[in-house]
Design an enzyme around this catalytic site. Structure first.
Site: not given
Ligand code: AMP
Length: 147
Positions: A107, A109
């Protein structure tokens, strides 16, 4: 979780894609989904994922999927800019636990930045109100370039 290993089909983004976990969608097509981060690091923090790939990180992603994701990140970032008028935008992408990744479905950001506001920490922001996220998503969606 290291850079190599199997894709976990029960990761939270896979569950969102299957409709098993709710998410606040900004926009989607057959290939990508843009949705609001529930622990936003700033107002208007959006995530962009592939709907079709099981790549856990950038090292694994198929080139054609990456092309679509990059276009989706650009389209979303342009809409965030129009909708929220930030001073800057950070596009972030983490690989492997040691690289800061917590969800092992590739993903990107998109994090709007304002010169006079600090950034909340990665992985430790408070959970956002769904109604607030829905309002932000609607503003961003209304500012999207046409397909
Ligand atoms: P990463 O740490 O780069 O893997 O980012 C994962 C992101 O997913 C973090 O910024 C979390 O806040 C976000 N996240 C986790 N669970 C959810 C969810 N259910 N819906 C939307 N975002 C989420």
């Amino acid at each position: 979780m290291s850079l190599t290993g199997p894709y976990d089909p029960n990761n939270i983004f896979a569950r969102i894609l299957r409709g098993e976990t709710p998410a606040v969608t900004v926009w989607e097509d057959d290939h990508v989904l843009a949705f609001m981060d529930v622990f936003p690091q700033s107002e208007g923090h959006v995530l962009v994922i592939s709907k079709t790939s099981r790549a856990r990180n950038l090292l694994e992603v198929e080139p054609d999927v990456l092309t679509r994701l990059t276009a989706a990140v650009r389209r979303t970032a342009r809409a965030v800019d129009r909708a929220l008028s930030p001073d800057g935008l950070s596009v972030m992408q983490f690989n492997g636990e040691a690289g800061g990744q917590t969800v092992f479905h590739l993903h990107f950001h998109i994090i709007p930045r304002w010169a006079d506001r600090g950034l909340k920490g990665h992985r430790d922001g408070p959970i956002a109100e769904p109604a607030v996220l829905r309002a932000q998503a609607a503003r961003i969606a209304a500012a999207l370039d046409p397909d």
